[in-house]
Design a protein around this motif. Structure first.
Motif, PDB file in Angstrom:
ATOM      1  N   PHE A 189     117.754  93.985 -54.822  1.00  0.00           N
ATOM      2  CA  PHE A 189     117.947  93.567 -56.210  1.00  0.00           C
ATOM      3  C   PHE A 189     119.397  93.158 -56.452  1.00  0.00           C
ATOM      4  O   PHE A 189     119.677  92.109 -57.043  1.00  0.00           O
ATOM      5  CB  PHE A 189     117.540  94.716 -57.138  1.00  0.00           C
ATOM      6  CG  PHE A 189     117.720  94.427 -58.599  1.00  0.00           C
ATOM      7  CD1 PHE A 189     116.817  93.638 -59.289  1.00  0.00           C
ATOM      8  CD2 PHE A 189     118.794  94.967 -59.298  1.00  0.00           C
ATOM      9  CE1 PHE A 189     116.976  93.375 -60.641  1.00  0.00           C
ATOM     10  CE2 PHE A 189     118.968  94.717 -60.643  1.00  0.00           C
ATOM     11  CZ  PHE A 189     118.050  93.920 -61.326  1.00  0.00           C
TER      12      PHE A 189
ATOM     13  N   ARG B 109     117.961  97.911 -67.411  1.00  0.00           N
ATOM     14  CA  ARG B 109     117.073  99.077 -67.341  1.00  0.00           C
ATOM     15  C   ARG B 109     116.431  99.185 -65.958  1.00  0.00           C
ATOM     16  O   ARG B 109     116.267 100.278 -65.418  1.00  0.00           O
ATOM     17  CB  ARG B 109     116.004  98.987 -68.424  1.00  0.00           C
ATOM     18  CG  ARG B 109     116.555  99.132 -69.847  1.00  0.00           C
ATOM     19  CD  ARG B 109     115.435  99.199 -70.872  1.00  0.00           C
ATOM     20  NE  ARG B 109     115.974  99.356 -72.220  1.00  0.00           N
ATOM     21  CZ  ARG B 109     116.239  98.342 -73.039  1.00  0.00           C
ATOM     22  NH1 ARG B 109     116.010  97.104 -72.643  1.00  0.00           N
ATOM     23  NH2 ARG B 109     116.740  98.559 -74.241  1.00  0.00           N
ATOM     24  N   HIS B 110     116.052  98.031 -65.381  1.00  0.00           N
ATOM     25  CA  HIS B 110     115.438  98.039 -64.052  1.00  0.00           C
ATOM     26  C   HIS B 110     116.421  98.566 -63.008  1.00  0.00           C
ATOM     27  O   HIS B 110     116.030  99.285 -62.083  1.00  0.00           O
ATOM     28  CB  HIS B 110     114.984  96.622 -63.693  1.00  0.00           C
ATOM     29  CG  HIS B 110     114.225  96.544 -62.405  1.00  0.00           C
ATOM     30  ND1 HIS B 110     112.991  97.132 -62.225  1.00  0.00           N
ATOM     31  CD2 HIS B 110     114.534  95.953 -61.218  1.00  0.00           C
ATOM     32  CE1 HIS B 110     112.559  96.899 -61.005  1.00  0.00           C
ATOM     33  NE2 HIS B 110     113.485  96.200 -60.368  1.00  0.00           N
TER      34      HIS B 110
ATOM     35  N   LEU C 247     116.332 102.199 -63.199  1.00  0.00           N
ATOM     36  CA  LEU C 247     115.071 102.698 -62.662  1.00  0.00           C
ATOM     37  C   LEU C 247     115.102 102.729 -61.138  1.00  0.00           C
ATOM     38  O   LEU C 247     114.681 103.710 -60.509  1.00  0.00           O
ATOM     39  CB  LEU C 247     113.921 101.820 -63.147  1.00  0.00           C
ATOM     40  CG  LEU C 247     112.514 102.201 -62.669  1.00  0.00           C
ATOM     41  CD1 LEU C 247     112.147 103.601 -63.154  1.00  0.00           C
ATOM     42  CD2 LEU C 247     111.499 101.184 -63.130  1.00  0.00           C
ATOM     43  N   LEU C 248     115.610 101.666 -60.526  1.00  0.00           N
ATOM     44  CA  LEU C 248     115.697 101.625 -59.067  1.00  0.00           C
ATOM     45  C   LEU C 248     116.667 102.670 -58.526  1.00  0.00           C
ATOM     46  O   LEU C 248     116.384 103.336 -57.529  1.00  0.00           O
ATOM     47  CB  LEU C 248     116.151 100.228 -58.605  1.00  0.00           C
ATOM     48  CG  LEU C 248     115.164  99.079 -58.776  1.00  0.00           C
ATOM     49  CD1 LEU C 248     115.829  97.765 -58.367  1.00  0.00           C
ATOM     50  CD2 LEU C 248     113.908  99.320 -57.959  1.00  0.00           C
TER      51      LEU C 248
ATOM     52  N   THR D 136     114.860 105.048 -66.966  1.00  0.00           N
ATOM     53  CA  THR D 136     115.175 103.856 -67.742  1.00  0.00           C
ATOM     54  C   THR D 136     115.789 104.294 -69.067  1.00  0.00           C
ATOM     55  O   THR D 136     115.074 104.518 -70.047  1.00  0.00           O
ATOM     56  CB  THR D 136     113.918 103.004 -68.003  1.00  0.00           C
ATOM     57  OG1 THR D 136     112.909 103.841 -68.590  1.00  0.00           O
ATOM     58  CG2 THR D 136     113.388 102.415 -66.718  1.00  0.00           C
TER      59      THR D 136
ATOM     60  N   ASP E  72     116.635  93.898 -69.864  1.00  0.00           N
ATOM     61  CA  ASP E  72     115.530  94.320 -68.995  1.00  0.00           C
ATOM     62  C   ASP E  72     116.020  94.581 -67.575  1.00  0.00           C
ATOM     63  O   ASP E  72     115.608  95.548 -66.925  1.00  0.00           O
ATOM     64  CB  ASP E  72     114.432  93.251 -68.978  1.00  0.00           C
ATOM     65  CG  ASP E  72     113.674  93.185 -70.298  1.00  0.00           C
ATOM     66  OD1 ASP E  72     113.714  94.177 -71.052  1.00  0.00           O
ATOM     67  OD2 ASP E  72     113.052  92.143 -70.562  1.00  0.00           O
ATOM     68  N   GLU E  73     116.885  93.706 -67.057  1.00  0.00           N
ATOM     69  CA  GLU E  73     117.422  93.898 -65.711  1.00  0.00           C
ATOM     70  C   GLU E  73     118.303  95.138 -65.640  1.00  0.00           C
ATOM     71  O   GLU E  73     118.314  95.849 -64.624  1.00  0.00           O
ATOM     72  CB  GLU E  73     118.218  92.651 -65.297  1.00  0.00           C
ATOM     73  CG  GLU E  73     117.353  91.423 -65.069  1.00  0.00           C
ATOM     74  CD  GLU E  73     118.175  90.162 -64.911  1.00  0.00           C
ATOM     75  OE1 GLU E  73     117.652  89.182 -64.352  1.00  0.00           O
ATOM     76  OE2 GLU E  73     119.342  90.140 -65.371  1.00  0.00           O
TER      77      GLU E  73
END
Length: 294
Positions: free
Chosen positions: A15, A88-89, A92-93, A98, A85-86
């Motif tokens: 990512f 938060r992602h 999460l990763l 999140t 959104d990215e």
């Protein structure tokens, strides 16, 4: 034997590499340079923007780092210009969570209240724009685009302090550059005192300190200033010299900047510039050459 990388860390590494390759140097306020072969940013550039060590960031992209802290992830999200959104992602990763992002941390237009956007659009003849405490440009009206150029509020022009200290044209277009620049340093120091745990602000300050001798000099003398009104001169490539009053109004977490004519000649010139270019942009999508805002 190849070192095994856990799936989540491998996904995080992929990512980060993808988002780094997507971001062009100019969008991050960095020079491209004549010998750039890497698509997007280099690892050392991301590390510099996020105020982390290059060695640590290299290991992170290789999946060889444990669980990064939330502040570091926020700084990386800012450096890579991630969307909400990215952002938060990324958390999460990296952490399996999140978090709810704080107000003003996203660059998305939805962060600006509809009423404020209506207010901006309801000031058709005078440039106006909205920032957060970091001076990130969150919204602006058509008159601001006519004055500052169609790219205002995005890419390298997404933050007025960055534009002022890092845009090559700043000293040409801002005829009172030293005074306006020093006022900007004072604003950011006040913001840093009010938001000591903001990693995005810390990353911006580190970037400006590393690229501007004047910023470092004025930052180190502990200039503190909350500017709210004043007058400045700007040189527009088409309209010539303009003398403008600026007023800064605070509404919640946002600052509303308005620019109005300071003399009759500027009033006539600014009205002509705004009406001409807003009509032209609507009809033909032509562009105007930018000046630097602050």
């Amino acid at each position: 034997m190849t070192e095994h990388v856990p799936p989540r860390q491998a996904e995080l590494a992929a990512f980060l590499r993808a988002k780094r390759a997507r971001l062009q140097p100019e969008e991050a306020g960095l020079p491209r340079g004549p010998r750039r072969r890497t698509p997007g940013l280099r690892r050392q550039e991301v590390a510099q923007l996020a105020a982390v060590s290059v060695e640590w960031y290299v290991r992170l992209e290789q999946g060889r780092v444990g669980t990064p802290g939330t502040a570091v992830l926020d700084a990386l999200a800012e450096a890579l210009r991630l969307t909400a959104d990215e952002h938060r992602h990324l958390h999460l990763l990296a952490r399996g969570e999140t978090p709810v992002l704080p107000a003003g941390s996203s660059r998305q237009p939805a962060d600006v209240r509809t009423s404020l956007r209506q207010l901006l659009d309801g000031i058709p003849l005078f440039p106006a724009y909205l920032t957060d405490h970091r001076l990130d440009v969150l919204a602006h009206n058509a008159a601001a685009r006519a004055l500052f150029g169609p790219g205002f509020g995005s890419g390298p022009a997404d933050n007025t302090a960055r534009m002022l200290f890092r845009a090559p044209a700043a000293r040409t277009t801002q005829l009172d550059w030293a005074r306006v620049a020093r006022e900007t340093v004072g604003h950011l120091r006040t913001a840093a005192a009010r938001h000591p745990d903001d990693p995005q602000l810390a990353a911006l300050l580190a970037e400006l300190r590393s690229h501007s001798h004047e910023f470092t000099l004025w930052w180190d003398d502990h200039t503190v200033l909350e500017r709210s009104t004043g007058t400045k001169r700007v040189r527009h490539p088409e309209a010539g010299e303009l003398r403008l009053h600026y007023d800064i109004l605070t509404t919640g977490p946002h600052h509303l900047f308005t620019l109005t004519p300071a003399d009759p000649a500027t009033d006539r010139t600014l009205r002509h510039l705004v009406t001409t270019h807003t009509a032209a942009l609507t009809a033909t999508h032509t562009t105007v050459r930018p000046i630097t805002a602050a």
